[in-house]
Design an enzyme around this catalytic site. Structure first.
Site, short mmCIF file in Angstrom:
data_model
loop_
_atom_site.label_atom_id
_atom_site.label_comp_id
_atom_site.label_asym_id
_atom_site.label_seq_id
_atom_site.Cartn_x
_atom_site.Cartn_y
_atom_site.Cartn_z
N CYS A 124 2.38 6.00 8.90
CA CYS A 124 1.51 6.20 7.74
C CYS A 124 0.60 7.40 7.99
CB CYS A 124 0.66 4.94 7.49
SG CYS A 124 -0.50 5.20 6.13
N CYS A 159 0.86 -1.18 0.00
CA CYS A 159 0.00 0.00 0.00
C CYS A 159 0.90 1.24 0.00
CB CYS A 159 -0.86 -0.01 1.26
SG CYS A 159 0.18 0.05 2.74
N HIS A 215 5.39 -4.87 8.99
CA HIS A 215 5.41 -6.24 9.50
C HIS A 215 5.62 -7.24 8.36
CE1 HIS A 215 3.24 -5.22 13.51
NE2 HIS A 215 4.55 -5.12 13.58
N GLU A 249 0.46 -0.34 16.47
CA GLU A 249 -0.41 0.79 16.08
C GLU A 249 -1.36 1.14 17.22
OE1 GLU A 249 -2.68 0.46 12.37
OE2 GLU A 249 -4.12 1.88 13.20
S1 SF4 Z 1 -2.78 2.43 7.38
FE1 SF4 Z 1 -1.29 3.03 5.85
S2 SF4 Z 1 0.42 1.60 6.11
FE2 SF4 Z 1 -1.33 0.72 7.17
S3 SF4 Z 1 -2.25 -0.64 5.63
FE3 SF4 Z 1 -3.30 1.35 5.49
S4 SF4 Z 1 -2.24 2.52 3.90
FE4 SF4 Z 1 -0.93 0.78 4.52
#
Ligand code: SF4
Length: 319
Positions: free
Chosen positions: A105, A21, A50, A135
């Protein structure tokens, strides 16, 4: 080739989208640019994303992964992982005089900002997420108290809140869309005045990869998810396929594919979590071919074109 193989003419169906992503792309690029700009070693607090393959690759280039800032020498450069950090960690880095680049992010930062606003407006904040995930620790650490964690619908019944009229919720970005919907419904049933985030916190990448598995699952007999065991969004993809009635397995390397998973299967679905590189997914495809699969068919799905800017000091003009 193994004695156990797929059915003759077996096909591999590739989920779209799958793999990296925008937040993961950015986080890896931050480490790579810091290595180019400042030279090794570059310290990274927690796994940058991860994925064992990504972490091993960055280690080979000179990144040093640490759990705590005390392991970083004074004045060194340290990068915060894509999962984000608490305010306490940020303050500690400043007190230690570290040169910090933040790979959090931007979609996690958005949740941090939400928590700050909700707390400033006097709300207690319920976080829906998985205890112990970095997170969740980072987001819960955006406030001095006033945060409550729920992991399941059952947890909602046991919540003790200060004032049901001054309550809000946020979520981890990588949860199961369907399970989160059920937890939110339970929260709203118990606390009708609870405030919602302006836009759902589950990120576009999590949503799109889960939608792609929903589209793929009815067309296949088994699903292989490329991802590391500690990757939240990859685990959710495997669970989702299983909930849809398809056996699903998560692998981190081609040699982890067990021939019996795909023995006699005609259609094998392949997807990858948001932290799993396409090169790794392709090596899994090669392994499936070695086990008898003949065709590879990319499925249709959402084309993503999201990208996030790099931090100041690491943008192209700064190199
Ligand atoms: S929050 Fe950001 S880093 Fe996490 S999966 Fe979504 S786009 Fe990717």
């Amino acid at each position: 080739m193994s004695d156990i193989t797929t059915a003759p003419e077996a096909e591999i169906l590739l989920a779209q989208p799958r793999g990296f992503c925008a937040g993961v792309d950015r986080a890896i690029e931050i480490v790579e640019r810091a290595l180019t700009r400042f030279g090794a070693p570059i310290y990274v607090r927690h796994e940058i994303v991860h994925n064992a393959y990504v972490v091993a690759d960055l280690k080979s280039k000179g990144a040093v992964f640490v759990q705590e800032l005390d392991e970083v020498p004074p004045g060194a450069t340290v990068i915060f992982s894509a999962h984000g950090v608490s305010r306490e960690v940020r303050a500690r880095a400043e007190a230690l005089g570290l040169n910090v680049f933040d790979a959090t992010c931007p979609l996690v930062t958005k949740v941090h900002v939400e928590v700050g606003k909700m707390r400033a407006e006097g709300c207690e904040v319920v976080m829906i997420g998985h205890r112990g995930h970095p997170e969740v620790e980072g987001t819960m650490g955006q406030a001095d108290g006033g945060m409550l964690l729920v992991e399941s619908v059952d947890d909602v019944a046991g919540l003790q809140v200060a004032d049901p009229e001054r309550l809000a919720y946020v979520t981890q970005t990588t949860l199961s869309v369907d399970e989160t919907r059920a937890i939110v419904a339970a929260l709203k049933a118990r606390f009708p005045a609870i405030r919602e985030p302006k836009k759902q916190d589950i990120c576009y990448a999590t949503q799109n990869r889960q939608d792609a598995v929903k589209f793929m699952a009815p067309q296949v007999e088994v699903v292989i998810v490329v991802g590391s065991p500690n990757s939240s969004n990859s685990n959710r993809l495997r669970e989702l396929a299983e909930r849809l009635g398809v056996p699903a397995y998560m692998v981190d390397a081609p040699e982890q594919i067990r021939p019996e998973w795909i023995a006699g299967k005609r259609r094998i679905g392949l997807t990858a979590g948001a932290s799993a590189p396409e090169a790794l997914a392709q090596s899994i495809v090669e392994q499936l071919r070695a086990l008898g699969a003949r065709q590879v068919r990319p499925l249709g799905g959402v084309e993503e074109n999201m990208s996030f800017p790099l931090p100041k000091g690491l943008q192209a003009s700064a190199n």
